[in-house]
Design a protein around this motif. Sequence first.
Motif, mmCIF file in Angstrom:
data_model
loop_
_atom_site.group_PDB
_atom_site.id
_atom_site.type_symbol
_atom_site.label_atom_id
_atom_site.label_comp_id
_atom_site.label_asym_id
_atom_site.label_seq_id
_atom_site.Cartn_x
_atom_site.Cartn_y
_atom_site.Cartn_z
ATOM 1 N N GLN A 64 45.343 32.705 27.255
ATOM 2 C CA GLN A 64 44.364 31.641 27.442
ATOM 3 C C GLN A 64 43.001 32.219 27.816
ATOM 4 O O GLN A 64 42.903 33.109 28.658
ATOM 5 N N THR A 65 41.964 31.691 27.180
ATOM 6 C CA THR A 65 40.596 32.095 27.530
ATOM 7 C C THR A 65 39.909 31.018 28.369
ATOM 8 O O THR A 65 38.833 31.264 28.909
ATOM 9 N N CYS A 86 40.926 35.266 34.411
ATOM 10 C CA CYS A 86 40.219 36.008 35.447
ATOM 11 C C CYS A 86 39.298 37.051 34.821
ATOM 12 O O CYS A 86 39.546 37.536 33.716
ATOM 13 N N THR A 87 38.264 37.404 35.552
ATOM 14 C CA THR A 87 37.357 38.476 35.138
ATOM 15 C C THR A 87 37.301 39.514 36.248
ATOM 16 O O THR A 87 37.561 39.213 37.415
ATOM 17 N N LEU A 88 36.957 40.731 35.863
ATOM 18 C CA LEU A 88 36.712 41.777 36.856
ATOM 19 C C LEU A 88 35.239 41.739 37.214
ATOM 20 O O LEU A 88 34.381 41.919 36.351
ATOM 21 N N ALA A 89 34.942 41.494 38.462
ATOM 22 C CA ALA A 89 33.544 41.415 38.894
ATOM 23 C C ALA A 89 33.428 41.983 40.295
ATOM 24 O O ALA A 89 34.153 41.573 41.196
ATOM 25 N N GLY A 90 32.524 42.924 40.463
ATOM 26 C CA GLY A 90 32.281 43.489 41.782
ATOM 27 C C GLY A 90 33.492 44.167 42.391
ATOM 28 O O GLY A 90 33.682 44.121 43.588
ATOM 29 N N VAL A 101 36.236 35.644 27.804
ATOM 30 C CA VAL A 101 36.639 36.341 26.588
ATOM 31 C C VAL A 101 37.473 37.554 26.986
ATOM 32 O O VAL A 101 37.056 38.358 27.811
ATOM 33 N N ASP A 102 38.656 37.674 26.408
ATOM 34 C CA ASP A 102 39.580 38.777 26.651
ATOM 35 C C ASP A 102 39.821 39.016 28.152
ATOM 36 O O ASP A 102 39.498 40.079 28.680
ATOM 37 N N PRO A 103 40.399 38.031 28.849
ATOM 38 C CA PRO A 103 40.621 38.183 30.290
ATOM 39 C C PRO A 103 41.659 39.264 30.602
ATOM 40 O O PRO A 103 42.684 39.356 29.921
ATOM 41 N N PRO A 104 41.399 40.101 31.626
ATOM 42 C CA PRO A 104 42.355 41.149 31.996
ATOM 43 C C PRO A 104 43.561 40.606 32.779
ATOM 44 O O PRO A 104 44.574 41.274 32.899
#
Length: 127
Positions: A64-65, A86-90, A101-104
Amino acid sequence: MKGSNGLTLLEVVIAAAILAVGVLAAAMLQASSLRATRAAQDLQSINLVARSQIDSWRGSQLTQTTAETFDCSTGALTCEVVVRPCTLAGGGLTCTLATVVDPPAHAVLVTVASAERSVVLETVVSR
């Protein structure tokens, strides 16, 4: 009364009252114990359904995006699963309702409820 071997009426009434209070207390304790046991069994059943859902989603390949909601209700229990990308941030994961887009990884939130109780479990599933 010299030589009286019996109990007076007052002594019998007091003894009966004390016995009645004791029996009533024991009955109330039993009823309370039965209610607590039933509540624990209900909570255990709800928790089992929630953990089962979490385990099945952990074994899934999530793609799912955007956030999606799934109904997993069974019988008298309502069940809802919310999957958020989820996204990788900080240096950490941020799981959001926005499109990724392309969640890890994905956050999986499971809510299971009966008429009186509910359980909410959340986990993160990585690719």
